[in-house]
Design an enzyme around this catalytic site. Structure first.
Site, PDB file in Angstrom:
ATOM      1  N   CYS A   2       5.936   1.515   7.855  1.00 38.84           N
ATOM      2  CA  CYS A   2       6.655   2.781   7.742  1.00 38.84           C
ATOM      3  C   CYS A   2       6.310   3.398   6.391  1.00 38.84           C
ATOM      4  O   CYS A   2       5.726   2.742   5.529  1.00 38.84           O
ATOM      5  CB  CYS A   2       8.161   2.568   7.847  1.00 38.84           C
ATOM      6  SG  CYS A   2       8.703   1.884   9.436  1.00 38.84           S
ATOM      7  N   GLY A  28       3.509   6.152  10.035  1.00 35.30           N
ATOM      8  CA  GLY A  28       4.463   6.142  11.142  1.00 35.30           C
ATOM      9  C   GLY A  28       4.522   7.485  11.816  1.00 35.30           C
ATOM     10  O   GLY A  28       4.716   8.500  11.155  1.00 35.30           O
ATOM     11  N   ASN A 101      10.850  -0.276   4.888  1.00 30.63           N
ATOM     12  CA  ASN A 101       9.538  -0.617   5.425  1.00 30.63           C
ATOM     13  C   ASN A 101       9.391  -2.129   5.353  1.00 30.63           C
ATOM     14  O   ASN A 101       9.524  -2.718   4.280  1.00 30.63           O
ATOM     15  CB  ASN A 101       8.431   0.054   4.599  1.00 30.63           C
ATOM     16  CG  ASN A 101       7.045  -0.353   5.057  1.00 30.63           C
ATOM     17  OD1 ASN A 101       6.823  -0.649   6.223  1.00 30.63           O
ATOM     18  ND2 ASN A 101       6.088  -0.353   4.134  1.00 30.63           N
ATOM     19  N   GLY A 102       9.124  -2.753   6.486  1.00 28.45           N
ATOM     20  CA  GLY A 102       8.968  -4.197   6.515  1.00 28.45           C
ATOM     21  C   GLY A 102       9.668  -4.797   7.708  1.00 28.45           C
ATOM     22  O   GLY A 102       9.939  -4.118   8.708  1.00 28.45           O
ATOM     23  N   TYR A 257      -6.667  -1.574   6.576  1.00 28.16           N
ATOM     24  CA  TYR A 257      -6.426  -0.548   7.587  1.00 28.16           C
ATOM     25  C   TYR A 257      -5.258   0.392   7.320  1.00 28.16           C
ATOM     26  O   TYR A 257      -5.352   1.603   7.502  1.00 28.16           O
ATOM     27  CB  TYR A 257      -6.210  -1.235   8.950  1.00 28.16           C
ATOM     28  CG  TYR A 257      -5.653  -0.327  10.016  1.00 28.16           C
ATOM     29  CD1 TYR A 257      -6.426   0.700  10.562  1.00 28.16           C
ATOM     30  CD2 TYR A 257      -4.349  -0.481  10.475  1.00 28.16           C
ATOM     31  CE1 TYR A 257      -5.913   1.551  11.535  1.00 28.16           C
ATOM     32  CE2 TYR A 257      -3.824   0.358  11.450  1.00 28.16           C
ATOM     33  CZ  TYR A 257      -4.615   1.373  11.977  1.00 28.16           C
ATOM     34  OH  TYR A 257      -4.103   2.208  12.925  1.00 28.16           O
ATOM     35  N   THR A 305     -10.940   4.769   9.528  1.00 25.32           N
ATOM     36  CA  THR A 305     -10.807   3.868   8.384  1.00 25.32           C
ATOM     37  C   THR A 305     -12.104   3.174   7.997  1.00 25.32           C
ATOM     38  O   THR A 305     -12.332   2.873   6.824  1.00 25.32           O
ATOM     39  CB  THR A 305      -9.729   2.806   8.685  1.00 25.32           C
ATOM     40  OG1 THR A 305      -8.623   3.433   9.305  1.00 25.32           O
ATOM     41  CG2 THR A 305      -9.281   2.112   7.420  1.00 25.32           C
TER      42      THR A 305
END
Length: 510
Positions: A2, A28, A101-102, A257, A305
């Site tokens: 996120c 996200g 985030n996580g 990435y 990427t």
């Protein structure tokens, strides 16, 4: 994964929060939210969708105030339901909103503890709501009418004592300030910066430094593992390490990435790390072809990427670098159902091959990583249909063999194309004439060269080593049961008709 942002400003922050979330949109695409604080009241707007779709003029006009936080969501724990869009809110104590985030690896036991011991109700399947309630309970135990920095740090210490896993978070306390904290291993990224104005210093917190750059904030440094940064309403910054033991072990998949190449994380340039990945990959290829005796005619990256790694790889192999695929940037986001057939369809909707770059040539395709292999197989087929004589594939990352439990919703291990297969078997599975992977030691060296003080990276998707030490076979089985395709197809679709998606479904080129 996120994206997070928080600003304590001297001027209105609504537009700047919006701009920062737009820059972090790659982290996200399922939901977005902003909360601001003005005269003791919270103003919130959040919903499913991209940033540009969630916020309209009438929403922005209501987001008044000089303090605020924002979030872009990609579902990991929980689902893609709009009920789990962030920031999340509890009214006691003070009124707190939090964005996270996580992924908490002990979310289930925490949820039970919150209900039975702390008398708190969790209303969603999101572990972010659990993190918020743990912090709120720890802060409420202090019974302060107005929290000072010592109270904030004591509450964060309580979070570290109870919560396991990966978490970078920003929180806003109504009428008091903005808080940022990072787990004791610093697995997920978080940075902060400042900007001088005629009215004083402004501070900004974000998942990636690129968000600071765009808004003209100067990067100060990363939030350290186990550290809390508290910026009160007066604009005064306080910081402290609140965890008893800390060890920086950032997620290396951010460099492969997840992150934008123009970001700096833990003093590592993502761009330079990816350049080095291409150089190392070229060295590995050349060991298989002494004297540069290969038959590769052209190196073609799979957008987006892998471009950074593909350039130095082509240079060291002494072959042409060409853009062989065009990505349709204007097609509406495909709402992908859990089935493989829909994933395959989406590749051809978003990528088109330039035939003249493939016709009659031996082509080396370069990708950042290979997860399920579904996308790789489709792209190799496209290259052959465009006239390629032979199609080789190079991955800038090692084989992905293990699930991520720290905030990336990869599929079940059995659904990885590398699961229980040799490199030759994987090549046959995806239709490549040959396949080469980056070595893990080489990948680590590419990132470590940017910051020699980091002794360990979180590399669990490649080596199965989980740095928090609390992940066992039983936990991994539960993860597998919840993430496999069969489980996802049984879930209630959201209002867009989509189930929860895995990392491979959100890959840049899908």
């Amino acid at each position: 994964m996120c994206g997070l942002v928080g600003i304590v400003g001297r001027y209105a922050v609504n537009q700047r929060l919006y701009d920062a979330l737009t820059v972090l949109q790659h982290r996200g695409q399922d939901a977005a939210g902003i909360v601001t604080s003005h005269q003791g009241r919270l103003n919130m707007r959040k919903a499913n969708g991209l940033v540009r779709d969630v916020f309209r003029l009438n929403h922005m006009q209501r987001l008044t105030g000089n303090l605020g936080i924002g979030h872009v969501r990609y579902p990991t724990a929980g689902s893609a339901s709009s009920a789990e869009a962030q920031p999340m809110y509890v009214n006691s104590p003070y009124g707190i909103t939090l964005a996270h985030n996580g992924n908490l690896t002990n979310a289930e036991s925490l949820k039970q503890d919150l209900f039975k011991a702390d008398l708190r109700h969790i209303n969603t399947e999101s572990d972010s709501e659990i993190l918020l309630n743990v912090f709120a309970h720890e802060l409420g135990r202090l019974h302060r009418h107005s929290p000072d920095p010592e109270d904030i740090f004591a509450a964060v210490a309580g979070v570290h004592a109870r919560c396991k896993g990966a978490y970078a978070a920003v929180a806003l306390l109504v009428g008091h300030g903005v808080l940022a904290f990072r787990d004791p291993f610093g697995i997920r990224p978080l940075v902060f910066g400042k900007r001088e104005t005629d009215l004083g210093t402004e501070y900004m917190i974000a998942s990636e430094s690129v968000a600071l750059d765009v808004l003209d904030f100067t990067l100060v440094r990363d939030v350290m593992p186990g550290e809390a940064i508290w910026i009160d309403e007066r604009g005064e910054l306080h910081s402290r390490i609140c965890a008893e033991q800390t060890q920086l072990a950032p997620c290396i998949f951010e460099h492969v990435y997840l992150a934008r190449p123009d970001s700096i994380m833990d003093d590592i340039s993502v761009y330079k790390a990816r350049l080095r990945m291409g150089e190392k990959l070229a060295e590995r290829i050349l060991t298989q072809f002494p004297g540069n005796d290969h038959d590769i005619d052209v190196v073609i990256p799979i957008p987006e990427t892998s471009r950074t790694a593909a350039l130095p790889l082509a240079h060291q192999l002494d072959v042409k670098y060409r853009e062989g695929f065009v990505k349709n940037r204007y097609i509406g986001r495909t709402f992908i159902m859990p089935g493989q057939s829909e994933r395959q369809k989406s590749v051809r909707q978003k990528l088109n091959a330039i035939d003249l770059e493939f016709r009659g040539k031996n082509v080396l395709l370069v990708d950042d990583s290979i997860v399920r292999g579904t996308t790789s197989r489709q792209i190799i087929e496209m290259a052959r249909e465009a006239g390629a004589r032979k199609v080789y594939l190079a991955s800038a990352a090692p084989p992905v063999r293990y699930p991520n439990v720290y905030g990336i919703d990869m599929p079940a291990a059995s659904e990885f194309v590398a699961h229980a297969r040799s490199d030759d078997e994987i090549a046959a599975r995806i239709g490549a004439d040959w396949l080469v992977y980056q070595q893990l030691d080489d990948l680590i060296s590419c990132s470590a060269e940017g910051n020699a003080s980091i002794r360990q990276f979180e590399c669990s998707v490649f080596d199965g080593v989980y740095v928090t030490g609390d992940v066992d076979a039983e936990y991994l089985q539960r993860i597998s049961d919840s993430r496999n395709d069969a489980a996802k197809s049984r879930r209630e679709p959201n209002e867009h008709g989509e189930g929860e998606r895995a990392l491979s479904d959100l890959h840049d080129h899908v």
